[in-house]
Scaffold this active site. Structure first.
Site, short mmCIF file in Angstrom:
data_model
loop_
_atom_site.label_atom_id
_atom_site.label_comp_id
_atom_site.label_asym_id
_atom_site.label_seq_id
_atom_site.Cartn_x
_atom_site.Cartn_y
_atom_site.Cartn_z
CG ASN A 122 36.39 14.67 3.85
OD1 ASN A 122 36.10 13.53 3.51
ND2 ASN A 122 37.51 15.26 3.46
CG ASN A 145 35.94 18.73 8.18
OD1 ASN A 145 35.69 19.91 7.99
ND2 ASN A 145 37.16 18.28 8.44
CG ASP A 174 33.02 13.83 16.60
OD1 ASP A 174 32.45 13.46 15.55
OD2 ASP A 174 34.02 14.57 16.60
CG HIS A 230 36.19 12.57 13.89
ND1 HIS A 230 35.35 13.59 14.30
CD2 HIS A 230 36.59 12.92 12.63
CE1 HIS A 230 35.25 14.49 13.36
NE2 HIS A 230 35.98 14.12 12.33
#
Length: 200
Positions: free
Chosen positions: A66, A112, A91, A18
């Site tokens: 997020n 997100n 990513d 991520h």
């Protein structure tokens, strides 16, 4: 140009799939001889340098993934940067490891970080999508992205990041279409691989 790499802050997440947006931001900063410093007013880390002779700001949000849009919105407003000069690096589950693609606009695809940027800033920014592959089922995605890739997979991702650096340089001098053509032709085998649907 404003280049924002997405990831989660802190050593716990540094090696996760991520965080490949942070990986690219770090590589780009080293490439231009710049060092990140904390910019609390922007909710992120910031550095400046010349990319192919053109001034660029590189940002790593210190919010968690997020809430990436909070940082991006602050940077755009603080420096009065137009949306068309924003490149977000993130990513991408829908592309295999070792691939990378550039585009402008689009949805969040279940990501997100992108979801929050879209909510805060709108869709009219450029994206550099770094492929990390897909675990095969949406229920496995969260655990998958929050873990480090294997040795071979990491090597493939690093190769894609290297090609992405070249594309960013071309982007600053010749524009998006030229950069897309170079990047997508540099990784043709990977970019023609199977793509998965949006993550849940």
């Amino acid at each position: 140009m404003l280049i924002v790499g997405l990831g989660n802050p802190g050593p716990k997440y540094a090696g996760d799939r991520h965080n490949v947006g942070f990986w690219l931001a770090d590589l780009l900063a080293a490439h231009v001889g710049a060092t990140f410093s904390t910019a609390q007013k922007l909710q992120g880390e910031e550095c400046r340098g010349l990319v192919a002779g053109k001034p660029a700001r590189i940002i790593k949000p210190s919010t968690y993934m997020n809430r990436s849009g909070q940082c991006v919105r602050r940077v755009l407003d603080y420096y009065n940067i137009p949306m068309e000069q924003l490149l977000v690096v993130h990513d991408e589950l829908d592309l295999p490891a070792g691939s990378a693609r550039l585009k402008r606009g689009g949805g969040h695809g279940g990501h997100n970080g992108l979801r929050d940027i879209l909510a805060s800033c709108g869709p009219d920014f450029m994206r550099l999508r770094i492929g990390i592959g897909h675990p095969g089922h949406k229920d496995l995605v969260t655990d998958y992205v929050l873990h480090a890739p294997g040795k071979q997979e990491r090597s493939e991702i690093v190769e894609a990041l290297s090609e992405s650096l070249k594309a960013i340089e071309l982007l600053t001098t010749r524009g998006l279409e030229a950069a897309m053509q170079q990047l997508h032709s540099a990784l043709p085998r990977k970019n023609s691989g199977t793509e998965f649907g949006p993550a849940g």
